[in-house]
Scaffold this active site. Structure first.
Site, short mmCIF file in Angstrom:
data_model
loop_
_atom_site.label_atom_id
_atom_site.label_comp_id
_atom_site.label_asym_id
_atom_site.label_seq_id
_atom_site.Cartn_x
_atom_site.Cartn_y
_atom_site.Cartn_z
N GLU A 209 -4.01 -4.41 -6.49
CA GLU A 209 -4.06 -3.09 -7.17
C GLU A 209 -4.74 -2.05 -6.28
OE1 GLU A 209 -4.45 -2.81 -11.40
OE2 GLU A 209 -3.88 -4.89 -11.68
N SER B 23 0.84 -1.21 0.00
CA SER B 23 0.00 0.00 0.00
C SER B 23 0.87 1.25 0.00
CB SER B 23 -0.91 0.01 1.23
OG SER B 23 -1.70 -1.14 1.27
C1 LIG Z 1 -2.33 -12.80 -5.99
C2 LIG Z 1 -1.68 -11.46 -5.93
C3 LIG Z 1 -1.21 -10.87 -7.10
C4 LIG Z 1 -0.56 -9.61 -7.04
N1 LIG Z 1 0.01 -9.10 -8.19
C5 LIG Z 1 0.82 -8.00 -8.08
C6 LIG Z 1 1.57 -7.54 -9.22
O1 LIG Z 1 1.48 -8.07 -10.32
N2 LIG Z 1 2.41 -6.48 -9.04
C7 LIG Z 1 2.54 -5.85 -7.83
O2 LIG Z 1 3.33 -4.90 -7.74
N3 LIG Z 1 1.83 -6.25 -6.75
C8 LIG Z 1 0.98 -7.32 -6.84
N4 LIG Z 1 0.28 -7.75 -5.73
C9 LIG Z 1 0.42 -7.05 -4.47
C10 LIG Z 1 -0.82 -6.28 -4.04
O3 LIG Z 1 -1.01 -5.16 -4.87
C11 LIG Z 1 -0.60 -5.90 -2.56
O4 LIG Z 1 -0.75 -7.10 -1.81
C12 LIG Z 1 -1.56 -4.85 -2.08
O5 LIG Z 1 -1.31 -3.61 -2.69
C13 LIG Z 1 -1.48 -4.65 -0.55
O6 LIG Z 1 -0.18 -4.53 -0.12
P1 LIG Z 1 0.37 -5.45 1.09
O7 LIG Z 1 0.00 -6.86 0.78
O8 LIG Z 1 1.79 -5.15 1.32
O9 LIG Z 1 -0.49 -5.01 2.34
P2 LIG Z 1 -0.15 -3.77 3.32
O10 LIG Z 1 0.15 -2.57 2.52
O11 LIG Z 1 0.85 -4.25 4.30
O12 LIG Z 1 -1.54 -3.59 4.04
C14 LIG Z 1 -2.01 -4.47 5.06
C15 LIG Z 1 -3.37 -3.95 5.52
O13 LIG Z 1 -3.22 -2.64 6.08
C16 LIG Z 1 -4.07 -1.73 5.43
N5 LIG Z 1 -3.44 -0.40 5.38
C17 LIG Z 1 -2.20 -0.08 4.98
N6 LIG Z 1 -2.00 1.25 5.08
C18 LIG Z 1 -3.15 1.77 5.57
C19 LIG Z 1 -3.59 3.10 5.88
N7 LIG Z 1 -2.79 4.15 5.72
N8 LIG Z 1 -4.84 3.26 6.35
C20 LIG Z 1 -5.67 2.20 6.52
N9 LIG Z 1 -5.32 0.94 6.23
C21 LIG Z 1 -4.08 0.73 5.75
C22 LIG Z 1 -4.27 -2.31 4.03
O14 LIG Z 1 -5.44 -1.80 3.42
C23 LIG Z 1 -4.38 -3.79 4.38
O15 LIG Z 1 -5.67 -4.08 4.82
C24 LIG Z 1 -0.43 -8.95 -5.80
C25 LIG Z 1 -0.94 -9.54 -4.63
C26 LIG Z 1 -1.53 -10.78 -4.68
C27 LIG Z 1 -2.00 -11.40 -3.40
#
Ligand SMILES: Cc1cc2nc3c(=O)[nH]c(=O)nc-3n(C[C@H](O)[C@H](O)[C@H](O)COP(=O)(O)OP(=O)(O)OC[C@H]3O[C@@H](n4cnc5c(N)ncnc54)[C@H](O)[C@@H]3O)c2cc1C
Length: 383
Positions: A367, A133
């Site tokens: 995304e 994120s």
């Molecule tokens: C199957 C799959 C395919 C994917 N494909 C791609 C790809 O092709 N390319 C790529 O770059 N990424 C990809 N991703 C990554 C995906 O975009 C991220 O998992 C997503 O953006 C969330 O990031 P994170 O998992 O690090 O969660 P985090 O950012 O660690 O978030 C964890 C939780 O905290 C919440 N949170 C974080 N910050 C805040 C805030 N300021 N206020 C309130 N809530 C907050 C989030 O909403 C979430 O609920 C993929 C993920 C999966 C599972």
């Protein structure tokens, strides 16, 4: 004037993709899920149908359509299966689109013909193990050494990044510091097989089991200086605009899943009998399905609106976030309700709704999570 009808061309595309999904994806996709394997044959056919080239001009090997055409195709694919839909979405929206939008003439010549034909796949590596994120917190670095970038770092959850036909991954990396001390983030094209670029084995996932998701690591990975995509330091702005568009595509995919839940539930509610009559004869079930249709339909209008604004060249960031947020939550709700309509069979993997249930959750995460969408919408409203 408000007109949400598809043009004759788009209606023909929709029908063709719907038939393909019904006849060539539905009968076999369950086996790919069971074995967590990538459906190369299906992807090759999607390539032959021109789906990977939909929004690109013919001079690059594309079909000369637009982004909305891609969305219409994604919706019909996801109505049957989300893995093939996300493979197309990521291949086009995250793989080829950044090259088309920001690449040099040489980069376009090198990569786009194969990506548009679906012979090869592209990927976009933004997320890192330390966070997705907060994308500006990128830790991967790229240092210019003579005429090469030397890349170090790790990317997590990257779609399409480790298939046999993956050609290139665009990665974001810190390439320096701006005068105000902020990180300078750039996008760099890393061809598959570059020295120092390691693709890990596939993740074991809850859903999207027939799509390819990997962790990538870069250890003194060297690529030519000419692989910089767009201007140095513009990587952050570039991926934000790519993600704005991508949200409309994910919304379309979510609507497809939500509509697929309606299809499966109507079919089952007519066939399955309890207490001597079809379960659909009970309002408790019929109303559930009616509510599913309401959600799918309204979510579709949301993504049509966002896409129309984008194609008219108007600001669409908020509408794209609204569509992505709403459609993904609708998909999760419809999948849960469709499973309920199916009773115990809904919990069996051989039933499409079980797959849809497992596939739906990621739509609220990938995304940009639902929380991130709400942040974008609130910010755009001035909060
Ligand atoms: C199957 C799959 C395919 C994917 N494909 C791609 C790809 O092709 N390319 C790529 O770059 N990424 C990809 N991703 C990554 C995906 O975009 C991220 O998992 C997503 O953006 C969330 O990031 P994170 O998992 O690090 O969660 P985090 O950012 O660690 O978030 C964890 C939780 O905290 C919440 N949170 C974080 N910050 C805040 C805030 N300021 N206020 C309130 N809530 C907050 C989030 O909403 C979430 O609920 C993929 C993920 C999966 C599972």
């Amino acid at each position: 004037m408000v007109d949400t009808r598809l043009s004759d061309e788009l209606e023909a595309l929709r029908k063709t993709v719907a038939e393909f999904a019904r006849d060539e994806v539905a009968p076999v996709i369950g086996e790919y899920y069971e074995t967590d394997s990538f459906p190369y044959g299906i992807v090759a056919k999607m390539g032959e149908m021109g789906l990977f080239g939909l929004p690109f001009p013919e001079e690059h090997g594309g079909m000369g359509g637009d982004y909305f055409a891609l969305c219409v195709a994604l919706e019909e694919l996801a109505r049957v299966d989300s893995s093939v839909a996300i493979t197309l979405e990521a291949g086009v929206s995250l793989g080829a689109m950044p090259i088309y939008r920001f690449g040099t003439a040489k980069q376009k010549r090198t990569w786009l013909p194969d990506l548009c034909a679906g012979r090869r796949l592209g990927a976009f590596g933004l997320t890192e193990p330390g966070g997705g994120s907060d994308a500006g917190a990128t830790r991967t670095t790229a240092v210019l050494d003579g005429d090469e970038w030397v890349i170090n770092g790790t990317k997590a959850f990257i779609t399409n990044s480790g298939t046999d036909i993956t050609a290139v991954v665009t990665v974001t990396a810190v390439t320096g510091r701006a005068p105000d001390g902020r990180k300078e983030i750039s996008a760099i094209l890393v061809p598959a097989g570059s020295p120092g670029f390691t693709v890990s084995k596939k993740y074991s996932k809850v859903g999207w089991n027939a799509s390819d998701t990997r962790e990538l690591s870069f250890s003194d990975c060297r690529v030519p200086a000419g692989n910089l995509l767009g201007a140095r330091g513009r990587g952050y702005a570039q991926f934000l605009s790519i993600l704005d568009e991508g949200r409309i595509a994910i919304a379309a995919l979510a609507v497809g899943l939500a509509q697929g839940c309606v299809d499966e539930s109507v079919r089952y509610a007519r066939e399955r009998e309890a207490f001597g009559r079809p379960i659909g004869a009970n309002q408790a079930i019929a109303f559930k399905v009616a509510d599913m249709e309401v959600r799918a339909h309204t979510a579709r209008l949301a993504y049509y609106d966002a896409a129309a604004r984008m194609l008219r060249g108007e600001p669409f960031k908020r509408q794209a976030a609204v569509a992505k947020l709403y459609a993904s939550e609708v998909a999760v709700t419809n999948a849960r309700e469709a499973t309920q309509v199916h009773g115990g069979y809904g919990f069996m993997n051989e039933y499409p709704v079980a797959r849809m249930w497992r596939d739906s959750k990621i739509l609220e995460i990938g995304e940009g999570t639902s929380e991130v969408q709400r942040m974008l919408i609130a910010r755009d409203l001035g909060l």
